[in-house]
Design a protein around this motif. Sequence first.
Motif, PDB file in Angstrom:
ATOM      1  N   ASN A 176      12.439  -3.916   1.794  1.00 62.12           N
ATOM      2  CA  ASN A 176      11.810  -3.483   3.039  1.00 62.12           C
ATOM      3  C   ASN A 176      11.331  -4.633   3.911  1.00 62.12           C
ATOM      4  OD1 ASN A 176      11.318  -0.298   3.162  1.00 62.12           O
ATOM      5  ND2 ASN A 176      11.264  -0.942   1.027  1.00 62.12           N
ATOM      6  N   ARG A 225       0.834  -1.213   0.000  1.00 57.35           N
ATOM      7  CA  ARG A 225       0.000   0.000   0.000  1.00 57.35           C
ATOM      8  C   ARG A 225       0.867   1.261   0.000  1.00 57.35           C
ATOM      9  NH1 ARG A 225      -3.788  -3.357   3.123  1.00 57.35           N
ATOM     10  NH2 ARG A 225      -5.776  -3.297   1.988  1.00 57.35           N
ATOM     11  N   ASN A 226       1.936   1.238   0.777  1.00 56.70           N
ATOM     12  CA  ASN A 226       2.815   2.412   0.845  1.00 56.70           C
ATOM     13  C   ASN A 226       3.442   2.704  -0.519  1.00 56.70           C
ATOM     14  OD1 ASN A 226       2.278   2.669   3.570  1.00 56.70           O
ATOM     15  ND2 ASN A 226       4.151   1.609   4.218  1.00 56.70           N
ATOM     16  N   TYR A 227       3.939   1.656  -1.181  1.00 57.13           N
ATOM     17  CA  TYR A 227       4.588   1.849  -2.490  1.00 57.13           C
ATOM     18  C   TYR A 227       3.595   2.376  -3.514  1.00 57.13           C
ATOM     19  CZ  TYR A 227       6.993   0.835  -6.873  1.00 57.13           C
ATOM     20  OH  TYR A 227       7.564   0.950  -8.121  1.00 57.13           O
ATOM     21  N   ASP A 233       0.717   3.854  -3.059  1.00 51.01           N
ATOM     22  CA  ASP A 233       0.243   5.200  -2.709  1.00 51.01           C
ATOM     23  C   ASP A 233       1.254   6.247  -3.168  1.00 51.01           C
ATOM     24  OD1 ASP A 233      -1.592   7.040  -1.188  1.00 51.01           O
ATOM     25  OD2 ASP A 233       0.257   7.349  -0.036  1.00 51.01           O
ATOM     26  N   GLU A 234       2.536   5.952  -2.990  1.00 51.83           N
ATOM     27  CA  GLU A 234       3.576   6.878  -3.435  1.00 51.83           C
ATOM     28  C   GLU A 234       3.571   7.052  -4.951  1.00 51.83           C
ATOM     29  OE1 GLU A 234       7.254   5.390  -1.971  1.00 51.83           O
ATOM     30  OE2 GLU A 234       6.794   5.797   0.144  1.00 51.83           O
ATOM     31  N   LYS A 235       3.060   6.048  -5.673  1.00 47.98           N
ATOM     32  CA  LYS A 235       2.991   6.108  -7.135  1.00 47.98           C
ATOM     33  C   LYS A 235       1.638   6.611  -7.628  1.00 47.98           C
ATOM     34  CE  LYS A 235       7.132   4.384  -7.574  1.00 47.98           C
ATOM     35  NZ  LYS A 235       8.267   5.218  -8.059  1.00 47.98           N
ATOM     36  N   ASN A 236       0.862   7.225  -6.742  1.00 50.63           N
ATOM     37  CA  ASN A 236      -0.430   7.854  -7.085  1.00 50.63           C
ATOM     38  C   ASN A 236      -1.539   6.873  -7.445  1.00 50.63           C
ATOM     39  OD1 ASN A 236       0.428  10.534  -6.669  1.00 50.63           O
ATOM     40  ND2 ASN A 236       1.376  10.590  -8.707  1.00 50.63           N
ATOM     41  N   TYR A 253      11.139  -3.083  -3.982  1.00 51.17           N
ATOM     42  CA  TYR A 253      10.782  -2.371  -2.749  1.00 51.17           C
ATOM     43  C   TYR A 253      10.403  -3.363  -1.651  1.00 51.17           C
ATOM     44  CZ  TYR A 253       8.129   0.871   0.275  1.00 51.17           C
ATOM     45  OH  TYR A 253       7.654   1.597   1.338  1.00 51.17           O
TER      46      TYR A 253
END
Length: 582
Positions: free
Chosen positions: A260, A151-153, A155-158, A256
């Motif tokens: 991580n 979700r974090n990745y 979200d960072e990619k819009n 990623y």
Amino acid sequence: MYRTHTCGELRNTNLSQQVTLSGWVQKVRNLGAMTFIDIRDRYGITQLVVDEHSPAELKETADKLGREFVIQATGKVVERASKNTKIPTGEVEVVLDSLKVLNAAQTPPFTIEDNSDGGDDLRMRYRFLDLRRNPLKNAMILRHKIAQATRNYLDEKNFLEIETPYLIKSTPEGARDFVVPSRMNPGQFYALPQSPQTFKQLLMVSGYDRYFQIVRCFRDEDLRADRQPEFTQIDCEMSFVDRDDVLELFEGMAKYLFKNILGINMTEQFPRMTWADAMELYGSDKPDIRFGMTFNDITSLAQGKGFGVFDSAEYIGAICAEGCATYTRKQIDELTEFVKRPQIGAKGMVYVRCEADGSFKSSVDKFYSQSDLSAWAAKCGAKPGDLLLLLSGTRKQTLSALCELRLEMGSRLGLRDHAKFAPLWVVDFPLLEWDDETQRFYAMHHPFTSPKFEDLGLFDTDPGKVRANAYDFVVNGVEVGGGSIRIFDSELQHKMFEVLGFSDELAEEQFGFLMNAFKYGAPPHGGIAFGFDRLCALFGGADSIRDYIAFPKNNSGRDMMIDSPSEISDEQLKELAIAVKK
């Protein structure tokens, strides 16, 4: 307040503090003057002490404790005389002032230990107890971390996380649907989604150019170690992208996650292999490239020498097992029996030992000279000390059997290390596959996969040779994800339906809503879906996804804990206008 700290939290920095812990009794050791109690929660284990100076009431309570009792304990943190370096709390213990049983427990049917004495069926029936064990607890934590990192990745990619319906329309293509009767519409049924495919494409038409969802999907198919009737996937779609855009972004996501979650820094671009090369070299569209041992076609070298098995074969393939010329007859016989198993289907196996002195010893010496065997060895890149293993037959069946033999040799030689990861992209799949039984083409992926632009002319002349603009993400021989660039042109989609044998009426009935949407401006789009359960098992070093799902089904599709599926009442059947044949 039931607790001031968790059972995995206390350290030397907490010495002399008054604390309250709550959890389950892991073990009780009554040594007469003193009693030691291991209290456990999902964070860890702490040792509690009831000493000789403790009140009689406290001692009496401690004497009545059993495994898995739920307790609350209050006392003072002291340094342990005999430290346990195997657990984080092993330098301290809590000398108790009070002990309360919050809930007594029956003796569990198996031990709640890392290595339990319970069989699979028993642990499935008591899954709520099995989940208390560290291996499953760690699997659930890993699953959570992968979900959060994903979700974090994205979200960072819009990307936007958007939910799609669970009650949808049934379609006959692909695996069998789970169907749900509609009480309000007697005789009509919903289907549970095998994937959100059409809805995510509709979201592209709606202008949501980057969508994702960690979503539950359902397929009514026969089960195996890596399949469940309900499963989770990371489902993604993007607008205004070509294949390389998709691969680049989701290769970034994979890197990623590796970094991580596992601390593995992958800097090189993942290899890309065509489907044709994967089948030719590995006999599989999901090759395990942690080790070599690729296939060698020696058909032309091995035929015409009077050996009938080879002379009548469509394909003769060989693999080279490095350093295995010392294999005994027993070991070779084991491999022969392995490939002759019904699920593999080879008729037999030929071997060639490349001896240290440069000579060759083979099971077919009668038919082939040293020069012939030397030519085979050269073709396979074999050197003295290596062992050649050969299978023959029809091309498709032999490639499949040779794939299984290669993987078996990889396992025997320790080349399939769970701690090593070898990802790649497999691209350019066939768009269609022919079914002899129904005498028609089926979509290898789904009917919305775009063909390669340069192959469009083959639709009318040789549809079986059309390649799909599709791609799979493979790690260690496991298909972790797959996707494609989609058809967004109504005319091309109509052509695809035509090749698949869909009448205009049937195409309209099943997918008219999507085709209609395309009339209002569909952007070029593509996507991918990752098998989330498989990804978790891969990161956890497991072959089966079962332990990475909190409440899985068994191989018969049953939930043994709640005894499902089950019959429903006559009243419910009547409401649904359903009659059950018995």
